[in-house]
Design an enzyme around this catalytic site. Structure first.
Site, PDB file in Angstrom:
ATOM      1  CB  SER A 106      -0.936  -0.013   1.204  1.00  0.00           C
ATOM      2  OG  SER A 106      -0.199  -0.190   2.387  1.00  0.00           O
ATOM      3  CG  ASP A 128      16.199   5.659 -14.796  1.00  0.00           C
ATOM      4  OD1 ASP A 128      17.051   6.388 -15.327  1.00  0.00           O
ATOM      5  OD2 ASP A 128      15.095   5.412 -15.315  1.00  0.00           O
ATOM      6  CE1 TYR A 156      13.635   4.906 -22.396  1.00  0.00           C
ATOM      7  CE2 TYR A 156      13.313   2.598 -22.995  1.00  0.00           C
ATOM      8  CZ  TYR A 156      14.048   3.578 -22.369  1.00  0.00           C
ATOM      9  OH  TYR A 156      15.221   3.260 -21.721  1.00  0.00           O
TER      10      TYR A 156
HETATM   11  C1  GLA Z   1      14.377   6.383 -18.869  1.00  0.00           C
HETATM   12  C2  GLA Z   1      14.881   4.955 -18.710  1.00  0.00           C
HETATM   13  C3  GLA Z   1      16.407   4.898 -18.631  1.00  0.00           C
HETATM   14  C4  GLA Z   1      17.035   5.670 -19.788  1.00  0.00           C
HETATM   15  C5  GLA Z   1      16.391   7.049 -19.929  1.00  0.00           C
HETATM   16  C6  GLA Z   1      16.879   7.778 -21.145  1.00  0.00           C
HETATM   17  O1  GLA Z   1      14.673   7.121 -17.721  1.00  0.00           O
HETATM   18  O2  GLA Z   1      14.352   4.392 -17.530  1.00  0.00           O
HETATM   19  O3  GLA Z   1      16.832   3.571 -18.615  1.00  0.00           O
HETATM   20  O4  GLA Z   1      16.956   4.940 -20.974  1.00  0.00           O
HETATM   21  O5  GLA Z   1      14.985   6.978 -19.998  1.00  0.00           O
HETATM   22  O6  GLA Z   1      18.212   8.110 -21.008  1.00  0.00           O
END
Ligand code: GLA
Length: 385
Positions: free
Chosen positions: A69, A175, A227
């Site tokens: 949650s 990230d 993407y």
């Molecule tokens: C998103 C994705 C990352 C990367 C960026 C572009 O944040 O999660 O892995 O590809 O886009 O740099």
């Protein structure tokens, strides 16, 4: 304990589940200084973890159920551990549950069930990796509670695996790596081929600079088409050029790429190849001259994303151009694109001028109100309580 959101997460856990959490773990969002869409091309990135974090209050259960949650919604999602899969979970709960599943996939075993409560001050949909922050906070918690002893790079890969396999977004490793490996006042210079990383001092405070986030509030989702189609173009480009990944091309290969590839694929490839070089140049400039020297590289990255990779939007272009016109050292859109945020490396004394100018320009153009705030480079995922 001075961290108010950690305390709040613990209190919310107790209110929701009727007993105390055994701990609270937190992980930061990230901003990417430079190196966009290079991660899944096995290239270079230079993100840093930011001082906006997600908190996971967690306890083991005596059975094999998982409950999650959060402050994002009033629902409590409950599922049997072995029933977690891409079909059985959706929405925000897919991120924490995906991580639990990915730890199992990596280790081959399940620990006991879990109760998880999530609280966050990372803005959602702003290109600041609110998703990686959830994944990494839950990954460090599960790693400790299940005694799986996985290292930080493995936990970053677990977050990515959750996102790819359970959430269904074909994102790269940047990230989660920033969220796991970030350090105070440093960027993470990451080679996405083998995850070797080096901490690079940013030196913003010494240079009288701050990074302003200009969140356009235009929401993006990487599980939608743009993407994935960029990723597919990159894979086509690499295959046609006969390399494992676009990382293996340099600027000297671009003439041959121009002959072999159709126009769109060529421009996608040119973005990646030049962006990798800009990351290397940015690291060199930061080390030799400091952050005031990287402005042109930041803008070069923006122009390449706008013109070659075609992932910017009018709001992001306006944010970048307005910040630069009012004295920012450099600016670019950051993150996956199609919405989200721009960054502006801005002298401290003109932060309010730049902020007001961007707000005014958005109003004149009839755009939604942007959310503008400064961030600093913060440490990666950690147990807080
Ligand atoms: C998103 C994705 C990352 C990367 C960026 C572009 O944040 O999660 O892995 O590809 O886009 O740099």
């Amino acid at each position: 304990m001075s961290d108010p959101i950690a305390l709040q997460a613990a209190a919310n856990f107790a209110a929701k589940y009727g007993y105390e959490a055994s701990g609270v773990w937190s992980a930061p969002g990230r901003v990417n200084l430079i190196g966009e869409h290079t991660d899944y091309n096995e290239g270079f990135v230079l993100p840093f973890a930011i001082n906006r974090r997600t908190y996971a209050a967690v306890s083991l259960r005596g059975d094999s159920q998982v409950r999650v949650s959060s402050t994002f919604s009033s629902e409590v999602v409950e599922v049997e551990l072995s029933a977690i899969n891409a079909q059985s979970v959706s929405g925000w709960a897919a991120y924490p549950l995906g991580v639990v599943w990915a730890v199992h996939e990596k280790t081959g075993s399940w620990g006991s069930g879990l109760d998880i409560f999530i609280d966050s001050d990372v803005p959602v949909g702003a290109g600041l990796s609110s998703s990686a922050a959830i994944e990494c906070a839950v990954a460090v918690a599960v790693n400790e509670l299940w005694n799986t002893n996985l290292g930080r790079r493995d936990l970053a890969r677990i977050g990515q695996r959750a996102e790819n396999a359970i959430v269904g977004a074909p994102t790269g490793i940047m990230d989660q790596s920033a969220s796991m490996l970030g350090e105070l006042d440093h960027a993470v210079f990451l080679d996405c081929r083998d995850l070797t990383a080096k901490s690079v001092p940013l030196g913003f405070a010494e240079a009288g600079l701050e990074i302003l986030i200009i969140d356009t509030q235009v929401e993006h989702r990487h599980s939608e088409g743009g993407y994935a189609s960029r990723r597919a173009s990159c894979e086509l480009g690499a295959a046609t050029m006969g390399v494992k990944a676009l990382r293996d091309l340099t600027i000297a290969d671009l003439d041959r790429a121009h002959e072999l590839l159709d126009d769109v694929t060529f421009r996608r490839v040119r973005h990646i190849v030049t962006e990798n070089q800009r990351v290397l140049d940015t690291v060199a400039k930061l080390e030799a001259e400091g952050p005031r020297a990287i402005g042109d590289l930041l803008y070069g990255s923006h122009a390449s994303m706008r013109d070659d990779f075609e992932i910017s939007i009018d709001e992001l272009d306006t944010a970048v151009e307005t910040a630069l016109r009012h004295g920012a050292v450099g600016a670019r859109m950051t993150g996956g694109g199609f919405g989200g945020a721009a960054i502006a490396l801005t002298p401290v004394e003109i932060i309010s001028e730049v902020t007001l100018a961007v707000r005014a320009e958005f109003e004149v153009l009839g755009y939604g109100e942007p959310n503008i705030f400064a961030v600093s480079a913060a440490p990666g995922a950690v147990r807080v309580i």
